[in-house]
Design a protein around this motif. Structure first.
Motif, PDB file in Angstrom:
ATOM      1  N   VAL A  54      24.487  58.507   2.257  1.00 42.02           N
ATOM      2  CA  VAL A  54      25.209  58.152   3.475  1.00 42.02           C
ATOM      3  C   VAL A  54      25.681  56.716   3.378  1.00 42.02           C
ATOM      4  CG1 VAL A  54      23.113  57.418   4.690  1.00 42.02           C
ATOM      5  CG2 VAL A  54      25.103  58.183   6.010  1.00 42.02           C
ATOM      6  N   ALA A  55      26.855  56.441   3.965  1.00 45.96           N
ATOM      7  CA  ALA A  55      27.407  55.090   4.007  1.00 45.96           C
ATOM      8  C   ALA A  55      27.559  54.664   5.469  1.00 45.96           C
ATOM      9  CB  ALA A  55      28.756  55.035   3.307  1.00 45.96           C
ATOM     10  N   THR A  56      27.221  53.407   5.766  1.00 48.44           N
ATOM     11  CA  THR A  56      27.217  52.906   7.139  1.00 48.44           C
ATOM     12  C   THR A  56      27.923  51.565   7.210  1.00 48.44           C
ATOM     13  OG1 THR A  56      25.073  53.987   7.479  1.00 48.44           O
ATOM     14  CG2 THR A  56      25.760  52.382   9.126  1.00 48.44           C
ATOM     15  N   PHE A  57      28.705  51.380   8.265  1.00 52.68           N
ATOM     16  CA  PHE A  57      29.398  50.113   8.507  1.00 52.68           C
ATOM     17  C   PHE A  57      29.020  49.587   9.877  1.00 52.68           C
ATOM     18  CE2 PHE A  57      33.168  47.842  10.190  1.00 52.68           C
ATOM     19  CZ  PHE A  57      33.204  46.791   9.274  1.00 52.68           C
ATOM     20  N   ASN A  58      28.640  48.314   9.962  1.00 53.35           N
ATOM     21  CA  ASN A  58      28.326  47.634  11.222  1.00 53.35           C
ATOM     22  C   ASN A  58      29.308  46.494  11.450  1.00 53.35           C
ATOM     23  OD1 ASN A  58      24.631  47.694  11.362  1.00 53.35           O
ATOM     24  ND2 ASN A  58      26.131  49.338  11.281  1.00 53.35           N
ATOM     25  N   LEU A  59      29.838  46.392  12.649  1.00 55.01           N
ATOM     26  CA  LEU A  59      30.675  45.260  13.045  1.00 55.01           C
ATOM     27  C   LEU A  59      30.092  44.677  14.325  1.00 55.01           C
ATOM     28  CD1 LEU A  59      33.241  43.589  12.516  1.00 55.01           C
ATOM     29  CD2 LEU A  59      34.482  45.201  13.969  1.00 55.01           C
ATOM     30  N   GLY A  60      29.693  43.399  14.280  1.00 56.44           N
ATOM     31  CA  GLY A  60      28.982  42.828  15.411  1.00 56.44           C
ATOM     32  C   GLY A  60      29.559  41.508  15.901  1.00 56.44           C
ATOM     33  N   TYR A  61      29.331  41.240  17.185  1.00 48.48           N
ATOM     34  CA  TYR A  61      29.715  39.978  17.829  1.00 48.48           C
ATOM     35  C   TYR A  61      28.541  39.509  18.666  1.00 48.48           C
ATOM     36  CZ  TYR A  61      31.722  36.957  21.455  1.00 48.48           C
ATOM     37  OH  TYR A  61      31.956  35.923  22.332  1.00 48.48           O
TER      38      TYR A  61
END
Length: 287
Positions: free
Chosen positions: A169-176
């Motif tokens: 599985v591949a996961t992407f996180n984008l955070g502020y």
């Protein structure tokens, strides 16, 4: 060998020596990452206790060690919604680091509330989509160990897709993350914000053992509106997940700063705003 290292090696040996069985079940990504988060949130009615031990080590000079111990309770009251309540203890050993006061101390740092909602399940949609919102308040500054009144939020968007069904599985996180901090004895408060982009891949080596890695990029700014760049850093490192039993699990990860730069310099690492190394061990228990 340190006690956490012994625990990790013992868990890995125990998992590898267990009899293998087929990969009938898919990968539940809720807890497989160390610093990142997966899109899965658990099933309704689930309750878990979790401890998260985080170490941050080394600055531009001197000796710097910061250890955090989070105690967390997680609940899934309804489908797709996970609620987490946590409190954090912290210990610091700071000696001869430029710009920081020498300190050796430990104490209660703060508390946080985390809400996570899954909008799309990758089992039934093209990809998984989850939104995570965390709000926290601290009385000890995370970097300097100074006495503060700190309040911050973190908003994370999670995108996830199976690379190989039931195997990878591949996961992407984008955070502020905006933060407001008032240091004791100073007349005004400081504001800062951080943007984060992270990518992780985990593969199921055995039904109860996953191995992979996490790559994370940070941009830190003065002001909550991304006003002025203070520094940037790129961390990368391996992650391992162990399903110890039907109720117990362990995640271990380590990252090092491969590249970074404080604003206005030509340095190849940012050891002013970030550390050289970060490590985390997470133990969870369903009840």
């Amino acid at each position: 060998m340190s006690i956490p290292s012994r625990i990790i090696w013992a868990a890995m040996l125990w998992v590898l020596l267990r009899p293998a069985c087929g990969f009938a079940a898919g990968i539940d990504t809720e807890h497989i990452y160390g610093f990142m988060i997966g899109s899965d949130v658990g099933d309704p009615g689930e309750r878990e206790f979790q401890t998260t031990s985080t170490g941050r080590f080394s600055k531009q000079a001197g000796a710097y060690q910061a250890l955090g111990q989070e105690l967390e309770l997680e609940f899934v009251p309804i489908k797709n919604l996970r609620i987490e309540i946590e409190t954090t203890l912290a210990a610091y050993d700071i000696q001869s680091v430029p710009g920081l006061v020498d300190r050796t101390q430990a104490g209660w740092q703060g508390a946080a509330l985390d809400l996570r909602y899954q909008f799309l399940d990758r089992e039934t949609a093209l990809f998984g989509l989850t939104l995570d919102f965390e709000s926290h308040g601290n009385r000890i500054d995370e970097t300097t160990a100074s006495r503060v009144q700190n309040f911050g939020n973190e908003l994370t968007v999670v995108l996830e897709r199976d690379l190989i069904p039931r195997l990878a599985v591949a996961t992407f996180n984008l955070g502020y993350q905006p933060e407001w901090t008032h240091f004791a004895g100073l007349p005004t408060a400081e504001q800062e914000s951080t943007l984060t982009a992270a990518f992780g891949v985990m593969a199921q080596v055995r039904p109860d053992f996953l191995l992979g890695g996490e790559a994370r990029y940070f941009r830190q700014y003065g002001g909550i509106g991304l006003n002025e760049l203070a520094g940037e850093a790129f961390f990368v490192g391996p992650t391992a997940y162990f399903q110890l039993s039907d109720r117990a699990r362990l995640t271990a990860t380590w990252s090092f700063q491969a590249w970074g730069r404080p604003a206005g310099t030509s340095a190849t690492l940012d050891l002013v705003n970030f550390e050289r190394q970060q490590a985390r061990v997470v133990f969870g228990l369903n009840f």
